[in-house]
Every structure is written in structure tokens, then in C-alpha cells.
Design an enzyme around this catalytic site. Structure first.
Site, PDB file in Angstrom:
ATOM      1  CE1 TYR A  83     -66.259 -60.736  12.618  1.00 57.55           C
ATOM      2  CE2 TYR A  83     -66.371 -60.962  10.239  1.00 57.55           C
ATOM      3  CZ  TYR A  83     -66.995 -60.880  11.467  1.00 57.55           C
ATOM      4  OH  TYR A  83     -68.367 -60.966  11.544  1.00 57.55           O
ATOM      5  CG  ASN A  86     -72.420 -47.018  36.728  1.00 54.57           C
ATOM      6  OD1 ASN A  86     -73.153 -46.150  36.240  1.00 54.57           O
ATOM      7  ND2 ASN A  86     -72.340 -47.227  38.025  1.00 54.57           N
ATOM      8  NE  ARG A  87     -72.899 -45.681  29.846  1.00 52.78           N
ATOM      9  CZ  ARG A  87     -72.301 -46.257  28.801  1.00 52.78           C
ATOM     10  NH1 ARG A  87     -71.793 -45.536  27.843  1.00 52.78           N
ATOM     11  NH2 ARG A  87     -72.235 -47.559  28.699  1.00 52.78           N
ATOM     12  CD1 TRP A 117     -70.882 -63.661  12.398  1.00 52.14           C
ATOM     13  CD2 TRP A 117     -70.088 -65.456  11.334  1.00 52.14           C
ATOM     14  NE1 TRP A 117     -69.845 -63.236  11.607  1.00 52.14           N
ATOM     15  CE2 TRP A 117     -69.329 -64.317  10.942  1.00 52.14           C
ATOM     16  CE3 TRP A 117     -69.754 -66.699  10.794  1.00 52.14           C
ATOM     17  CZ2 TRP A 117     -68.280 -64.395  10.023  1.00 52.14           C
ATOM     18  CZ3 TRP A 117     -68.705 -66.776   9.879  1.00 52.14           C
ATOM     19  CH2 TRP A 117     -67.975 -65.642   9.513  1.00 52.14           C
ATOM     20  CG  ASN A 167     -74.557 -48.684  25.229  1.00 53.76           C
ATOM     21  OD1 ASN A 167     -74.273 -49.873  25.394  1.00 53.76           O
ATOM     22  ND2 ASN A 167     -73.658 -47.725  25.372  1.00 53.76           N
TER      23      ASN A 167
HETATM   24  N1  LIG Z   1     -72.557 -62.162  15.534  1.00 53.13           N
HETATM   25  C1  LIG Z   1     -73.020 -61.321  14.638  1.00 53.13           C
HETATM   26  O1  LIG Z   1     -73.578 -61.670  13.612  1.00 53.13           O
HETATM   27  C2  LIG Z   1     -72.845 -59.861  14.908  1.00 53.13           C
HETATM   28  C3  LIG Z   1     -73.540 -58.911  14.157  1.00 53.13           C
HETATM   29  C4  LIG Z   1     -73.405 -57.561  14.497  1.00 53.13           C
HETATM   30  C5  LIG Z   1     -72.545 -57.195  15.522  1.00 53.13           C
HETATM   31  N2  LIG Z   1     -71.863 -58.171  16.183  1.00 53.13           N
HETATM   32  C6  LIG Z   1     -70.992 -57.855  17.311  1.00 53.13           C
HETATM   33  O2  LIG Z   1     -71.795 -57.244  18.282  1.00 53.13           O
HETATM   34  C7  LIG Z   1     -71.003 -56.361  19.034  1.00 53.13           C
HETATM   35  C8  LIG Z   1     -71.679 -55.002  19.021  1.00 53.13           C
HETATM   36  O3  LIG Z   1     -71.664 -54.495  17.696  1.00 53.13           O
HETATM   37  P1  LIG Z   1     -72.292 -53.058  17.397  1.00 53.13           P
HETATM   38  O4  LIG Z   1     -72.044 -52.686  15.995  1.00 53.13           O
HETATM   39  O5  LIG Z   1     -73.694 -53.069  17.894  1.00 53.13           O
HETATM   40  O6  LIG Z   1     -71.346 -52.200  18.353  1.00 53.13           O
HETATM   41  P2  LIG Z   1     -71.350 -50.690  18.829  1.00 53.13           P
HETATM   42  O7  LIG Z   1     -72.620 -50.006  18.437  1.00 53.13           O
HETATM   43  O8  LIG Z   1     -70.051 -50.107  18.457  1.00 53.13           O
HETATM   44  O9  LIG Z   1     -71.393 -50.854  20.426  1.00 53.13           O
HETATM   45  C9  LIG Z   1     -70.352 -51.436  21.118  1.00 53.13           C
HETATM   46  C10 LIG Z   1     -70.885 -51.918  22.458  1.00 53.13           C
HETATM   47  O10 LIG Z   1     -69.863 -52.619  23.136  1.00 53.13           O
HETATM   48  C11 LIG Z   1     -69.709 -52.068  24.434  1.00 53.13           C
HETATM   49  N3  LIG Z   1     -68.316 -52.196  24.839  1.00 53.13           N
HETATM   50  C12 LIG Z   1     -67.221 -51.696  24.225  1.00 53.13           C
HETATM   51  N4  LIG Z   1     -66.107 -52.072  24.881  1.00 53.13           N
HETATM   52  C13 LIG Z   1     -66.527 -52.821  25.947  1.00 53.13           C
HETATM   53  C14 LIG Z   1     -65.844 -53.467  27.005  1.00 53.13           C
HETATM   54  N5  LIG Z   1     -64.519 -53.464  27.107  1.00 53.13           N
HETATM   55  N6  LIG Z   1     -66.592 -54.141  27.911  1.00 53.13           N
HETATM   56  C15 LIG Z   1     -67.934 -54.165  27.823  1.00 53.13           C
HETATM   57  N7  LIG Z   1     -68.625 -53.565  26.833  1.00 53.13           N
HETATM   58  C16 LIG Z   1     -67.930 -52.900  25.911  1.00 53.13           C
HETATM   59  C17 LIG Z   1     -70.132 -50.617  24.291  1.00 53.13           C
HETATM   60  O11 LIG Z   1     -70.491 -50.135  25.549  1.00 53.13           O
HETATM   61  P3  LIG Z   1     -69.987 -48.717  26.096  1.00 53.13           P
HETATM   62  O12 LIG Z   1     -70.945 -47.707  25.575  1.00 53.13           O
HETATM   63  O13 LIG Z   1     -70.060 -48.910  27.562  1.00 53.13           O
HETATM   64  O14 LIG Z   1     -68.570 -48.504  25.591  1.00 53.13           O
HETATM   65  C18 LIG Z   1     -71.345 -50.794  23.369  1.00 53.13           C
HETATM   66  O15 LIG Z   1     -72.464 -51.256  24.092  1.00 53.13           O
HETATM   67  C19 LIG Z   1     -69.609 -56.383  18.401  1.00 53.13           C
HETATM   68  O16 LIG Z   1     -68.832 -57.332  19.080  1.00 53.13           O
HETATM   69  C20 LIG Z   1     -69.896 -56.867  17.008  1.00 53.13           C
HETATM   70  O17 LIG Z   1     -68.783 -57.475  16.392  1.00 53.13           O
HETATM   71  C21 LIG Z   1     -72.002 -59.468  15.914  1.00 53.13           C
END
Ligand SMILES: NC(=O)c1ccc[n+]([C@@H]2O[C@H](COP(=O)([O-])OP(=O)(O)OC[C@H]3O[C@@H](n4cnc5c(N)ncnc54)[C@H](OP(=O)(O)O)[C@@H]3O)[C@@H](O)[C@H]2O)c1
Length: 353
Positions: free
Chosen positions: A60, A198-199, A295, A174
């Protein structure tokens, strides 16, 4: 005013790697009462975001600062944790703008929130205003206020002006960000097409997302199904979708992008599938697609304090009126151990398996 030391427990790592291998829980030397221009803060809740894992893996862009605690035999170590809710325990003698009991969130990234307490510079924190009575703002909301709702807010605000009734399409619907997108969009009168993996319990998940305001929920499998495309045309009544939000990358996003209409914007903020993003050239030529990255850390660096406060106030208003609920993740399972942020004791606990 009291002058007391604070016990300090923290999750630490000494070198980057697989979190299950490199993280450990340590008792560090007690924190002494804060110097005149500092605050002593107890972390009430410290969430775990996917980027925290990437920080520990060393992939990161921002990283916590290196620390030393010779008293406990630690020459070089890092405390991870980017966001969290701190409760001010004690205020340095020359600090006038904070009081004991204030709720604060981190302004500086990678502050090291996976700890029970810290001494912080007042410049590095933001006080969260709380309504005196009947505030809907919970500790869980405050602890997760820095990253996910602002990311959703920023992506819905910064790229295209959307009007009531307009559609937004997103994958990873989600995720915590995806849920914030659904709720903020709903509050603004926008409609959302939401895609998830899907799940077996898809119907249950669909109901959950609908209950927080999702207009339509589909799986990625549906993206290859002509009947779904037809259904989407019907539900959108042919209205062009001009904002797409990408949490996962890979072919799911290539397919989702084909749902976008003319002059649309595709905003990528996550890469959860770890697959590269490839987009059909025709979308750029014939539909004038624009593809962006977003970001939140960069937004914080670039925005003025007034813009930042306006964003937080808008989100806090949405929390107070009940439109934004908190999807705090209390725990993460990493092979070998479970890191738990206990809702009961509000301490970090490591459950070794
Ligand atoms: N750019 C930015 O400023 C910023 C800010 C916040 C977050 N983010 C990024 O946004 C993403 C989500 O963050 P979050 O905190 O909201 O995450 P989170 O609540 O932990 O959710 C993770 C998500 O990723 C999906 N996922 C996990 N493994 C996967 C795979 N192999 N293929 C497809 N989908 C997958 C999960 O789906 P399932 O339920 O199907 O596992 C779920 O929808 C992360 O990459 C995080 O680093 C970026």
C-alpha cells in the site's frame, strides 16, 4: 485535571508480510501524561479495512511510521490501523480546542489505531460534533467515518452531476463502500443497480441491500445473461446510466461497463478480484466513456479544510436523519488467527487459533 499514565496494548508488525505471520499483540510501555501541546487518546473502536491488510503486506502506498520501544526489546516496529474512534482522555496544558471526553477521528493517515491508546498532536485529529441529546451517531459510525462513507460521497459527487432519478451502477455492492453508496444515493434520490458475487444466500443478501435502499440487485453471473440486460433496460426505462463504480476490477467490470450510456464515467476505487481492468475500446470511441481512479487519501490531501468539513457535515447529517447506517466489520479472519475488536470491552483482542 488528572495526570495519569495509560496502559498501552497494540497489534504490531516488525516486517511486512502475510498478516497471519507478522502480526503480534504486545504490551508496550505505559503512555505518560500528554506533553503540553498533545492529547492522550483512548481508542474506543478501530476498524479493519482491506487497505490495512495491504499496508501490512507492504503493497500500500502509505505506511505507518517506524517506532522504537527499547524497554520491551523492540528496536523497530509499526502499529497499523488507519482509522478509528479516539476518546480524549487527557488534554495537554496548552491545548484549548479539545476537552476530555471529546470524540476524535484521525486526520493523519496511518496513525496507528490498532492500539488501546496514543499520544496525538491535535493537528492530526478532527473532533466529531455530537448532538447533545438523542444523537444517532454511534461509536461504530464515528470509528468508520474517515474512509468508506467519504469514498462513496466523493465518487457520487465529484465526477458527474447527477439529478434525482438518475442511475448509478456498481459492483462490490455489499462492501462497506458499496453499502455507503447505496445509502447516500438513496438519500439523494438516485437509483442504484448493484452487482455482487453469486452465493447460496444471494436472496438474503439482496433483501439486506434492498432494505438499505438498493433499487436493483444482481449477481455478476447475470451480467452475461441477455434476459438481465433486457430487465435492466426495462427498469431504467431506457434512461442512460452515467456513473459506474468499480470495487473489483476484472471481467465483471468490463461487462458492467457495457451497461453505461453515452458520456458516462467509470470510477475505479478497489481491485478486490486482483484482476486487471480491461475495457472495450468501443466504449471510448462510440460512447465517449471516461475512466477514472479515486483515492480518498488523495482527496484529503487536495481538499481545503472547508471542503472536508462540508463533506463530514453532510455525512453526519445523513447519519443523524437515519439515512446512513454503519456496516462496521468487527473482525477479520486471517488464516491462523482472528483479530477481534470486541464490541463488549472495546479493546483489541487477538484470538489465536
Ligand atoms: N480508493 C479509495 O479511496 C478506497 C476507499 C475505501 C475502500 N477502498 C477499497 O474498496 C474496496 C472495498 O473496501 P471495503 O472496506 O468496502 O471492503 P469490504 O467491506 O471488506 O468488502 C469487500 C468486498 O470485496 C468483495 N470481494 C472480496 N474478494 C473478492 C474477489 N476475489 N472478487 C470479487 N470481489 C471480492 C467482497 O465480496 P464478497 O462478499 O463476495 O466476498 C465485498 O464486496 C477495497 O479494495 C478497499 O481497499 C478504496
Amino acid at each position: 485535571m488528572s495526570k495519569r499514565s495509560l496502559t498501552q496494548r497494540a497489534i504490531i508488525f516488525q516486517s511486512h508480510g502475510d498478516p497471519s505471520q507478522v502480526l503480534s499483540a504486545k504490551t508496550l510501555p505505559d503512555l505518560q501524561p500528554p506533553p503540553p501541546s498533545s492529547l492522550a487518546v483512548r481508542f474506543a473502536l478501530s476498524p479493519i479495512n482491506p487497505s490495512d491488510i495491504n499496508v501490512i503486506q507492504g503493497i500500500y502506498p502509505s505506511q505507518p511510521h517506524v517506532r522504537t520501544s527499547k524497554e520491551v526489546g523492540l528496536d523497530e516496529y509499526y502499529i497499523p490501523g488507519n482509522e478509528g474512534l479516539g476518546i480524549v482522555e487527557e488534554v495537554g496544558s496548552s491545548v484549548s480546542e479539545f476537552s476530555e471526553g471529546d470524540w476524535v477521528i484521525m486526520k493523519r493517515s496511518q496513525a496507528g489505531t490498532w492500539a488501546s491508546a496514543a499520544i496525538l498532536d491535535p493537528k492530526d485529529v478532527i473532533r466529531i460534533p455530537r448532538k447533545p441529546n438523542s444523537s444517532k451517531l454511534t461509536e461504530a459510525h464515528a470509528a468508520t467515518l474517515t474512509v468508506n462513507p467519504p469514498t462513496a460521497w466523493g465518487m457520487l459527487t465529484k465526477f458527474i452531476e447527477l439529478k434525482e432519478g438518475d442511475w448509478v451502477v456498481q459492483n462490490g455492492a455489499n462492501s462497506a463502500v458499496g453499502q455507503a453508496v447505496i445509502q447516500i444515493a438513496k438519500r439523494r434520490g438516485l437509483q442504484t443497480l448493484n452487482f455482487v458475487r453469486n452465493r447460496p444466500n444471494f436472496v438474503e443478501l439482496k433483501e439486506q441491500l434492498s432494505s438499505i435502499g438498493a433499487t436493483q440487485v444482481f449477481t455478476y453471473d447475470d451480467l452475461s445473461d441477455k434476459a438481465t440486460k433486457q430487465k435492466i433496460k426495462e427498469v431504467t426505462a431506457g434512461k442512460e446510466i452515467r456513473l459506474g463504480l468499480n470495487c473489483v476490477g476484472g471481467k465483471e467490470t468490463s461487462l458492467m461497463a457495457t451497461l453505461l450510456g453515452k458520456d458516462a464515467h467509470l470510477v475505479s476505487y478497489g481491485a478486490m478480484s486482483k484482476q486487471p481492468l480491461s475495457l472495450p475500446t468501443s466504449l471510448f470511441i462510440f460512447k465517449n466513456l471516461t475512466s477514472h481512479g479515486y483515492w480518498q487519501s488523495r482527496w484529503y490531501q487536495d481538499c481545503s479544510p472547508q471542503e472536508r468539513d462540508a463533506m463530514f457535515n453532510d455525512i453526519l447529517d445523513m447519519i443523524e436523519d437515519g439515512s446512513v447506517r454503519s456496516p462496521l466489520k468487527w473482525r477479520i479472519k486471517i488464516d491462523g488467527f482472528r483479530l477481534v475488536i470486541s464490541p463488549r470491552t472495546r479493546n483489541l483482542e487477538v484470538d489465536w487459533r
